[in-house]
Design a protein around this motif. Structure first.
Motif, PDB file in Angstrom:
ATOM      1  N   ILE A   1       4.680 -59.727 -30.195  1.00  0.00           N
ATOM      2  CA  ILE A   1       4.914 -58.685 -29.451  1.00  0.00           C
ATOM      3  C   ILE A   1       5.278 -58.603 -28.188  1.00  0.00           C
ATOM      4  CG2 ILE A   1       3.767 -56.335 -29.045  1.00  0.00           C
ATOM      5  CD1 ILE A   1       1.779 -56.684 -30.960  1.00  0.00           C
ATOM      6  N   TYR A   2       6.614 -58.433 -27.938  1.00  0.00           N
ATOM      7  CA  TYR A   2       7.072 -58.356 -26.642  1.00  0.00           C
ATOM      8  C   TYR A   2       6.809 -57.249 -25.729  1.00  0.00           C
ATOM      9  CZ  TYR A   2       9.682 -62.334 -28.762  1.00  0.00           C
ATOM     10  OH  TYR A   2       9.807 -63.779 -29.127  1.00  0.00           O
ATOM     11  N   ASP A   3       6.279 -57.283 -24.872  1.00  0.00           N
ATOM     12  CA  ASP A   3       5.571 -56.185 -23.901  1.00  0.00           C
ATOM     13  C   ASP A   3       6.771 -55.615 -23.137  1.00  0.00           C
ATOM     14  OD1 ASP A   3       3.311 -54.637 -23.135  1.00  0.00           O
ATOM     15  OD2 ASP A   3       4.162 -55.417 -21.194  1.00  0.00           O
ATOM     16  N   ALA A   4       7.083 -54.354 -23.061  1.00  0.00           N
ATOM     17  CA  ALA A   4       7.794 -53.882 -22.270  1.00  0.00           C
ATOM     18  C   ALA A   4       7.250 -52.660 -21.242  1.00  0.00           C
ATOM     19  CB  ALA A   4       9.211 -52.941 -22.783  1.00  0.00           C
ATOM     20  N   GLU A   5       5.943 -52.621 -21.594  1.00  0.00           N
ATOM     21  CA  GLU A   5       5.159 -51.547 -20.660  1.00  0.00           C
ATOM     22  C   GLU A   5       4.752 -52.128 -19.481  1.00  0.00           C
ATOM     23  OE1 GLU A   5       1.233 -48.863 -21.206  1.00  0.00           O
ATOM     24  OE2 GLU A   5       1.214 -50.742 -22.591  1.00  0.00           O
ATOM     25  N   HIS A   6       4.303 -53.243 -19.578  1.00  0.00           N
ATOM     26  CA  HIS A   6       3.754 -53.803 -18.251  1.00  0.00           C
ATOM     27  C   HIS A   6       4.673 -54.884 -17.378  1.00  0.00           C
ATOM     28  CE1 HIS A   6       0.037 -51.782 -18.815  1.00  0.00           C
ATOM     29  NE2 HIS A   6      -0.051 -52.318 -19.913  1.00  0.00           N
ATOM     30  N   THR A   7       5.665 -55.386 -18.294  1.00  0.00           N
ATOM     31  CA  THR A   7       6.425 -56.387 -17.463  1.00  0.00           C
ATOM     32  C   THR A   7       7.854 -56.155 -16.844  1.00  0.00           C
ATOM     33  OG1 THR A   7       7.832 -56.528 -19.540  1.00  0.00           O
ATOM     34  CG2 THR A   7       5.963 -57.869 -19.816  1.00  0.00           C
ATOM     35  N   GLY A   8       8.207 -54.901 -16.950  1.00  0.00           N
ATOM     36  CA  GLY A   8       9.599 -54.543 -16.578  1.00  0.00           C
ATOM     37  C   GLY A   8      10.546 -54.967 -16.741  1.00  0.00           C
ATOM     38  N   TRP A   9      10.654 -55.645 -18.073  1.00  0.00           N
ATOM     39  CA  TRP A   9      11.770 -56.236 -18.731  1.00  0.00           C
ATOM     40  C   TRP A   9      12.767 -55.314 -19.245  1.00  0.00           C
ATOM     41  CZ3 TRP A   9       8.406 -59.784 -22.477  1.00  0.00           C
ATOM     42  CH2 TRP A   9       8.432 -61.213 -21.823  1.00  0.00           C
ATOM     43  N   SER A  10      14.097 -55.762 -19.011  1.00  0.00           N
ATOM     44  CA  SER A  10      15.076 -54.832 -19.518  1.00  0.00           C
ATOM     45  C   SER A  10      15.519 -55.151 -20.881  1.00  0.00           C
ATOM     46  CB  SER A  10      16.401 -55.253 -18.605  1.00  0.00           C
ATOM     47  OG  SER A  10      16.756 -56.361 -19.228  1.00  0.00           O
ATOM     48  N   TYR A  11      16.077 -54.065 -21.411  1.00  0.00           N
ATOM     49  CA  TYR A  11      16.385 -54.045 -22.909  1.00  0.00           C
ATOM     50  C   TYR A  11      17.344 -55.388 -23.565  1.00  0.00           C
ATOM     51  CZ  TYR A  11      14.015 -49.769 -24.278  1.00  0.00           C
ATOM     52  OH  TYR A  11      12.970 -48.972 -24.508  1.00  0.00           O
ATOM     53  N   GLU A  12      18.041 -55.804 -22.241  1.00  0.00           N
ATOM     54  CA  GLU A  12      18.855 -56.863 -22.476  1.00  0.00           C
ATOM     55  C   GLU A  12      17.955 -57.890 -22.762  1.00  0.00           C
ATOM     56  OE1 GLU A  12      22.695 -59.251 -20.345  1.00  0.00           O
ATOM     57  OE2 GLU A  12      21.785 -57.587 -19.235  1.00  0.00           O
TER      58      GLU A  12
ATOM     59  N   TYR B   1       8.046 -57.655 -32.569  1.00  0.00           N
ATOM     60  CA  TYR B   1       7.912 -56.101 -32.232  1.00  0.00           C
ATOM     61  C   TYR B   1       8.122 -56.116 -30.845  1.00  0.00           C
ATOM     62  CZ  TYR B   1       5.322 -56.954 -36.619  1.00  0.00           C
ATOM     63  OH  TYR B   1       4.936 -57.046 -38.038  1.00  0.00           O
ATOM     64  N   VAL B   2       8.326 -54.845 -30.461  1.00  0.00           N
ATOM     65  CA  VAL B   2       8.301 -54.367 -29.098  1.00  0.00           C
ATOM     66  C   VAL B   2       7.513 -53.292 -28.723  1.00  0.00           C
ATOM     67  CG1 VAL B   2      10.015 -53.347 -27.383  1.00  0.00           C
ATOM     68  CG2 VAL B   2      10.767 -55.034 -28.679  1.00  0.00           C
ATOM     69  N   ARG B   3       6.548 -53.702 -27.799  1.00  0.00           N
ATOM     70  CA  ARG B   3       5.805 -52.523 -27.168  1.00  0.00           C
ATOM     71  C   ARG B   3       6.569 -51.772 -26.121  1.00  0.00           C
ATOM     72  NH1 ARG B   3      -0.380 -52.792 -24.849  1.00  0.00           N
ATOM     73  NH2 ARG B   3       0.442 -54.292 -23.270  1.00  0.00           N
ATOM     74  N   VAL B   4       6.875 -50.551 -26.639  1.00  0.00           N
ATOM     75  CA  VAL B   4       7.732 -49.743 -25.596  1.00  0.00           C
ATOM     76  C   VAL B   4       6.831 -49.329 -24.384  1.00  0.00           C
ATOM     77  CG1 VAL B   4       9.222 -49.066 -27.460  1.00  0.00           C
ATOM     78  CG2 VAL B   4       7.293 -47.459 -27.030  1.00  0.00           C
TER      79      VAL B   4
END
Length: 269
Positions: free
Chosen positions: A52-63, A78-81
């Motif tokens: 699971i790649y976290d996009a909630e707390h990391t600030g990672w871009s969609y790129e 998986y991606v946590r939006v």
């Protein structure tokens, strides 16, 4: 888009979904920090069945997420939006995620909206674009692909507030929701017992989530910080476990090694 060819996009059955359907425990991990193209394969090589790649707390871009998803092999990415929203969900799926995790799910209406945004018509309202990252850049039978995409990728809804806990049975009843995932820190914060993971009310909440999942043919999930915690959760009926996250696993292993090196060094002096 109507252009087709003899090539076929990926339409394999989800190994994670199949394992859960057979009643097996599925173990994966979270990634929060190491946005390297090798991290998914490293996790898979260690035995992780999903990442699971976290996009909630990391600030990672969609790129960044797109690169991580594309380079994950052997384990399902998986991606946590970061939020409940159509764009966040559809973009995560369009970059190739084989599942989405949505935080702070608190109602039937919210769960139904998540499912609708994640699925193509007639099951939802996901926007259609083909021959792109999510279908392996293959021009093929788009109708057959949409049927696959409506059944195989996982939808994980996080139960991490008292409102979500109160509605957990109704959320589990929503068609298309696959996993009820406990966000333990947020849940204990919401319950007024922050970080008290031995508190009887928190343990009762775990049982409530597992029971709701079981009664509706869904699955309960959790990020366990230790094997002991994972065993406790499995005994309570949880079947999808993320063992730790990259930064903590690395730090704990490094600390243990350094402590041992210092200990042996002192013993030889």
């Amino acid at each position: 888009m109507s252009i087709t060819s003899h090539d076929q996009p990926p339409r394999d059955r989800s190994p994670v979904r199949q394992a859960m359907e057979r009643g097996k425990l599925v173990v994966g991990t979270f990634v929060f920090e190491f946005a390297t193209p090798g991290i998914g394969r490293l996790a898979s090589g260690a035995g992780a069945e999903f990442v699971i790649y976290d996009a909630e707390h990391t600030g990672w871009s969609y790129e960044t997420l797109r690169t991580l998803v594309a380079t994950t092999h052997g384990a399902e990415p998986y991606v946590r939006v970061p939020e409940t929203g159509r764009s966040a969900i559809s973009r995560a799926l369009d970059i190739g995620a084989r599942g989405i995790m949505v935080p702070m799910v608190e109602s039937t209406e919210q769960a139904e909206a998540i499912v609708s945004w994640a699925k193509y018509p007639p099951d939802g309202v996901r926007g259609a674009a083909f021959g792109m990252a999510h279908d392996g850049y293959v021009r093929s039978d788009n109708i057959a692909y949409m049927r696959w995409a409506n059944t195989e990728p996982l939808i994980l809804t996080q139960i991490e507030t008292t409102r979500g806990l109160a509605a957990v049975d109704a959320i589990a009843a929503v068609a298309g929701v696959d996993v009820l995932w406990v966000g333990h820190y947020d849940l204990t914060n919401s319950m007024g017992i922050p970080g008290q993971f031995d508190h009887p009310d928190y343990r009762a909440a775990l049982d409530q989530v597992a029971a709701a999942a079981n009664s509706h043919g869904k699955y309960a999930g959790f990020m366990a910080g230790s094997p002991a915690e994972a065993h406790m959760l499995v005994e309570r009926g949880f079947s999808l476990i993320a063992y730790g996250g990259d930064l903590w696993v690395y730090q704990d292993a490094l600390r243990a090694g350094i402590v041992e090196v210092h200990g042996r060094g002192r013993a030889t002096r």
